[in-house]
Design an enzyme around this catalytic site. Structure first.
Site, PDB file in Angstrom:
ATOM      1  N   CYS A   1       0.839  -1.193   0.000  1.00 48.27           N
ATOM      2  CA  CYS A   1       0.000   0.000   0.000  1.00 48.27           C
ATOM      3  C   CYS A   1       0.877   1.247   0.000  1.00 48.27           C
ATOM      4  CB  CYS A   1      -0.854   0.040   1.265  1.00 48.27           C
ATOM      5  SG  CYS A   1      -1.691  -1.495   1.585  1.00 48.27           S
TER       6      CYS A   1
ATOM      7  N   ARG B   1       1.434   2.219  -5.908  1.00 49.23           N
ATOM      8  CA  ARG B   1       1.689   1.143  -4.940  1.00 49.23           C
ATOM      9  C   ARG B   1       0.455   0.285  -4.673  1.00 49.23           C
ATOM     10  NH1 ARG B   1       6.345   2.025  -1.958  1.00 49.23           N
ATOM     11  NH2 ARG B   1       5.517   0.721  -0.297  1.00 49.23           N
TER      12      ARG B   1
ATOM     13  N   TRP C   1      -3.526  -2.021  -1.827  1.00 48.55           N
ATOM     14  CA  TRP C   1      -3.493  -3.164  -2.741  1.00 48.55           C
ATOM     15  C   TRP C   1      -3.741  -4.411  -1.906  1.00 48.55           C
ATOM     16  CZ3 TRP C   1       0.006  -7.426  -3.484  1.00 48.55           C
ATOM     17  CH2 TRP C   1      -0.184  -8.107  -4.690  1.00 48.55           C
TER      18      TRP C   1
ATOM     19  N   ASN D   1       0.320  -0.714   6.200  1.00 46.34           N
ATOM     20  CA  ASN D   1       0.831  -1.495   5.071  1.00 46.34           C
ATOM     21  C   ASN D   1       1.464  -2.731   5.674  1.00 46.34           C
ATOM     22  OD1 ASN D   1       2.011  -2.439   2.719  1.00 46.34           O
ATOM     23  ND2 ASN D   1       3.749  -1.021   2.832  1.00 46.34           N
ATOM     24  N   GLY D   2       1.071  -3.921   5.219  1.00 51.25           N
ATOM     25  CA  GLY D   2       1.683  -5.137   5.744  1.00 51.25           C
ATOM     26  C   GLY D   2       0.643  -6.168   6.117  1.00 51.25           C
TER      27      GLY D   2
ATOM     28  N   GLU E   1      11.614 -10.385 -21.068  1.00 52.12           N
ATOM     29  CA  GLU E   1      11.194  -9.054 -20.628  1.00 52.12           C
ATOM     30  C   GLU E   1      10.082  -8.512 -21.541  1.00 52.12           C
ATOM     31  OE1 GLU E   1      11.506  -7.343 -18.077  1.00 52.12           O
ATOM     32  OE2 GLU E   1      11.134  -5.277 -18.667  1.00 52.12           O
TER      33      GLU E   1
ATOM     34  N   LYS F   1       6.306  -7.576 -20.247  1.00 50.18           N
ATOM     35  CA  LYS F   1       5.642  -6.278 -20.468  1.00 50.18           C
ATOM     36  C   LYS F   1       4.263  -6.498 -21.069  1.00 50.18           C
ATOM     37  CE  LYS F   1       7.708  -4.239 -18.531  1.00 50.18           C
ATOM     38  NZ  LYS F   1       8.997  -4.298 -17.923  1.00 50.18           N
TER      39      LYS F   1
ATOM     40  N   GLU G   1       1.742  -8.231 -18.509  1.00 53.75           N
ATOM     41  CA  GLU G   1       1.270  -7.418 -17.387  1.00 53.75           C
ATOM     42  C   GLU G   1       0.415  -6.235 -17.855  1.00 53.75           C
ATOM     43  OE1 GLU G   1       4.188  -5.446 -14.827  1.00 53.75           O
ATOM     44  OE2 GLU G   1       5.548  -5.250 -16.507  1.00 53.75           O
TER      45      GLU G   1
ATOM     46  N   HIS H   1      11.510 -27.873 -28.729  1.00 54.76           N
ATOM     47  CA  HIS H   1      11.355 -28.863 -27.653  1.00 54.76           C
ATOM     48  C   HIS H   1      10.003 -28.729 -26.955  1.00 54.76           C
ATOM     49  CE1 HIS H   1      15.481 -30.042 -28.257  1.00 54.76           C
ATOM     50  NE2 HIS H   1      15.827 -28.763 -28.220  1.00 54.76           N
TER      51      HIS H   1
ATOM     52  N   LYS I   1       3.265  -1.513  -7.827  1.00 51.73           N
ATOM     53  CA  LYS I   1       4.618  -1.194  -8.283  1.00 51.73           C
ATOM     54  C   LYS I   1       5.697  -1.953  -7.517  1.00 51.73           C
ATOM     55  CE  LYS I   1       7.709   1.164 -10.588  1.00 51.73           C
ATOM     56  NZ  LYS I   1       7.994   0.641 -11.921  1.00 51.73           N
TER      57      LYS I   1
HETATM   58  O1  M6R Z   1      11.270  -2.776  -7.427  1.00 56.06           O
HETATM   59  P1  M6R Z   1      11.817  -4.032  -8.024  1.00 56.06           P
HETATM   60  O2  M6R Z   1      12.752  -3.798  -9.155  1.00 56.06           O
HETATM   61  O3  M6R Z   1      12.435  -4.948  -6.997  1.00 56.06           O
HETATM   62  O4  M6R Z   1      10.555  -4.800  -8.625  1.00 56.06           O
HETATM   63  C1  M6R Z   1      10.701  -6.082  -9.161  1.00 56.06           C
HETATM   64  C2  M6R Z   1       9.483  -6.487  -9.944  1.00 56.06           C
HETATM   65  O5  M6R Z   1       8.343  -6.493  -9.132  1.00 56.06           O
HETATM   66  C3  M6R Z   1       9.236  -5.573 -11.147  1.00 56.06           C
HETATM   67  O6  M6R Z   1      10.342  -5.520 -11.994  1.00 56.06           O
HETATM   68  C4  M6R Z   1       8.008  -6.067 -11.949  1.00 56.06           C
HETATM   69  O7  M6R Z   1       8.287  -7.290 -12.537  1.00 56.06           O
HETATM   70  C5  M6R Z   1       7.608  -5.010 -12.987  1.00 56.06           C
HETATM   71  N1  M6R Z   1       6.212  -4.738 -12.870  1.00 56.06           N
HETATM   72  C6  M6R Z   1       7.858  -5.435 -14.383  1.00 56.06           C
HETATM   73  O8  M6R Z   1       7.481  -4.454 -15.294  1.00 56.06           O
END
Ligand code: M6R
Length: 621
Positions: A11, A36, A87, A113-114, A494, A498, A501, A517, A616
């Protein structure tokens, strides 16, 4: 559903006491922290009559703002307030479960938060003692526990309650009897103080208050903050005042604004050349030798290293995979790369000759933080690569390389990944320099190439209109595959991350040689297959793989180097990038994949800054 299923995992939190309208400051802070979590939001304002007004709403911050616009202005006029954006992991977030939560009297308001692991026991005890809890959250129990402990000393009550909490938390607490006091408490999750003049701030991260102050202090594990207009007192669990490091945040406020862009992500993609330049800046001395003082290791210790282990999550893990290619090639050190969430559970072999590199944009990802702690317990040296000054991972590592990407707000990581790549290249070159595996001329030549990449990235950005058009064309597809070899393989993962997500389609990245394979069975007529094919010794092999998928009906979208025509006969769509050394090519190949994913998602009418179910930074395991 059990009540704990609604426990908060991640959060954004804001607290303020000063002279301005607390509502304005808190809501503005929440806007910046909305990345967040955006399942619900709420505020508690202590009004001038000494009452706490709590307004909370399920859904995005805009819903809360609409509710605030309808509320009585008098109730919301005050100079002390707290706020929260949430969140949740399970269950539909509701108004009732949104924060802040209050006690039986409505005297205490708490944001959290937690996750409190002993919540059910605490709740049962409270109900047994006559309290009525109205929500399904663990947080509400804290408000009632404070109510029980409070005898006029709010800080002492919070400390006593925290002593009985199990799990992780950041708590920010206010009480209607205290016109000049907000309390913060932290265990395992981030909490930062913003130090102003006649006003002070508490927040999950500095972006919430950089419009007001750039002077900040991070709060350490199990510390408590007493925030007042004229000062901040930080104590340990016994109430004894403790010192801490005050730091300056040099992020530009404008960097945390959209500046006319429809989405932060689009702006952050465009900011990449500058972010790369900043990260590479000032790394060479007058003799052309790389300087990496951040590593904080003697040459002797670097020469004595026997292995490097890189840990990270999501995109940061993909940056780590590129580190393996760079460090092994240049410094001839064995490198393992591991998802931070798995690392410590397999009892990795670590010793004082191991360098662990922990990569994290936020510096707060719980899995990566735990990996850092595990590595240090095993006497390995830990280098953090992070974008966030004063973050937990930075503070708990032996050394920190700060990428200088500026705030990244969009959930999908773009410029942060790029700057992580620059960081791992620099670490690779530096290790090679100290270990004597590459001569000065070669290192200078690689660094010169790296220093030139911001211009090349800018050039790629200038060529992206056909990629946008293509993304709109294929936006109805439900499956997209990404193939690459060598450093193109992590970039394939990667690119796929992208797209999944942002656009919620099934996207997978594979090493091109592996598809026969199994994954090739996924190809149907028209399945888009993005092939990352910068000029490389392996390009002829990649040509074969592209032929294999095309023969099965794939629509091939090939990212290829200017002047390299080997892919032309096999590409349904060709995306050109400028020439660079193949090891550095991820910095260029990433750009079209970022644009493709963003545009694909926008064509589906999706919010690319705040994809569903995500947040995030993920501060629980
Ligand atoms: O803050 P961080 O780099 O540790 O975050 C790691 C992942 O949660 C972050 O890279 C996530 O995979 C992104 N949403 C990807 O775009």
């Amino acid at each position: 559903m059990s009540a704990s299923a609604y426990a908060l995992r991640m959060c954004g939190i804001v607290g303020y006491v000063g002279e301005r309208s607390a509502l304005d400051v808190v809501v503005e802070g929440l806007k910046r922290l909305e990345y967040r979590g955006y399942d619900s939001a709420g505020v508690a304002i202590r009004d001038d009559a000494g009452e706490l007004t709590v307004i909370r709403k399920a859904g995005k911050l805009a819903n809360l703002q609409a509710a605030l616009a309808e509320a009585s202005e008098a109730d919301l006029t005050g100079t002390l307030g707290i706020g929260h954006t949430r969140w949740a992991t399970h269950g539909a977030p509701t108004d009732r479960n949104a924060h802040p939560h209050t006690d039986c009297q409505g005297a205490v308001a708490v944001v959290h938060n937690g996750t409190l692991e002993n919540f059910e026991v605490l709740r049962d005890g409270l109900e047994h003692r006559g309290h009525t809890l109205l929500s399904e959250t663990d947080t509400e129990a804290v408000a009632h526990l404070i109510e029980e402990q409070y005898d006029g000393d709010l800080a002492a009550a919070v400390r006593t309650v925290c002593a009985g909490l199990e799990g992780s938390y950041v708590l920010v607490v206010t009480h209607r009897d205290h016109p000049d006091l907000v309390i913060g408490a932290r265990r395992n999750l981030p909490l930062v103080v913003g130090l102003g003049e006649g006003e002070n701030f508490l927040a999950s991260d500095v972006t919430a208050f950089i419009a007001h102050t750039r002077t900040a202090r991070a709060i350490d594990q199990d510390q408590f903050v007493e925030l007042r207009r004229e000062g901040v007192r930080v104590t340990d669990a016994q109430g004894t005042e403790v010192d801490g490091e005050v730091f300056h945040v040099d992020w530009d406020t404008a960097a945390a604004e959209k500046a006319g862009y429809e989405y932060f992500m689009l702006k952050e993609i465009d900011e990449q050349p500058e972010a790369l330049r900043e990260t590479a800046l000032g790394r060479v001395d007058v003799h052309g030798r790389l300087m990496l003082d951040e590593l904080a290791m003697s040459d002797e210790d670097v020469q004595g290293l026997s292995q490097v282990i890189v840990v990270g999550c999501g995109s940061a893990y993909h940056s780590g995979l590129v580190a393996k290619y760079a460090i092994e090639r240049w410094a001839r050190l064995p490198v393992q790369v591991e998802m931070a969430s798995e690392f410590r559970y397999r009892d990795p072999v670590l010793d004082r000759h191991t360098l662990v590199v922990a990569i994290s944009q936020s510096g707060e990802t719980a899995d990566t933080l735990e990996a850092v702690r595990h590595a240090r317990r095993q006497r390995a040296s830990v280098l953090a690569i992070t974008n966030t000054v004063g973050s937990s991972i930075a503070r708990e590592s032996d050394a920190t390389f700060y990428t200088r990407g500026g705030p990244e707000v969009a959930v999908a990581s773009t410029k942060a990944v790029m700057t992580q790549l620059v960081a791992v290249y620099l670490v690779g070159l530096y290790l090679a320099q100290v270990r004597g595996y590459r001569d000065g001329d070669e290192i200078r030549s690689h660094f010169a190439d790296l220093a030139h990449t911001p211009d090349l990235v800018a050039a790629v950005l200038g060529r992206m209109d056909p990629v946008r058009k293509l993304a709109r064309e294929i936006a109805s597809c439900e499956r997209v595959l990404f193939l690459g070899r060598h450093v193109g393989y992590p970039m394939a993962m990667e690119g796929a991350l992208k797209l999944k997500e942002l656009a919620y389609v099934s996207a997978e990245g594979f090493p091109a040689g592996e598809i026969k394979h199994g994954p090739i069975a996924l190809i149907e007529k028209g399945t888009p297959v993005v092939v990352i094919a910068p000029r490389h010794a392996l390009t002829p092999k990649l040509v074969t793989n592209v032929q294999e998928v095309r023969a099965r009906g794939a629509r091939t979208i090939v990212i290829a180097t200017d002047g390299d025509d080997s892919m032309v006969p096999h590409a349904d769509e060709l995306i050109r990038i400028p020439d660079t050394k193949s090891l550095l090519s991820p910095l260029l190949t990433l750009v079209p994949m970022q644009i493709l994913a963003a545009e694909f998602a926008m064509a589906r009418g999706l919010d690319v800054d705040q994809p569903r179910n995500l947040a995030k930074s993920v501060t629980v395991e």
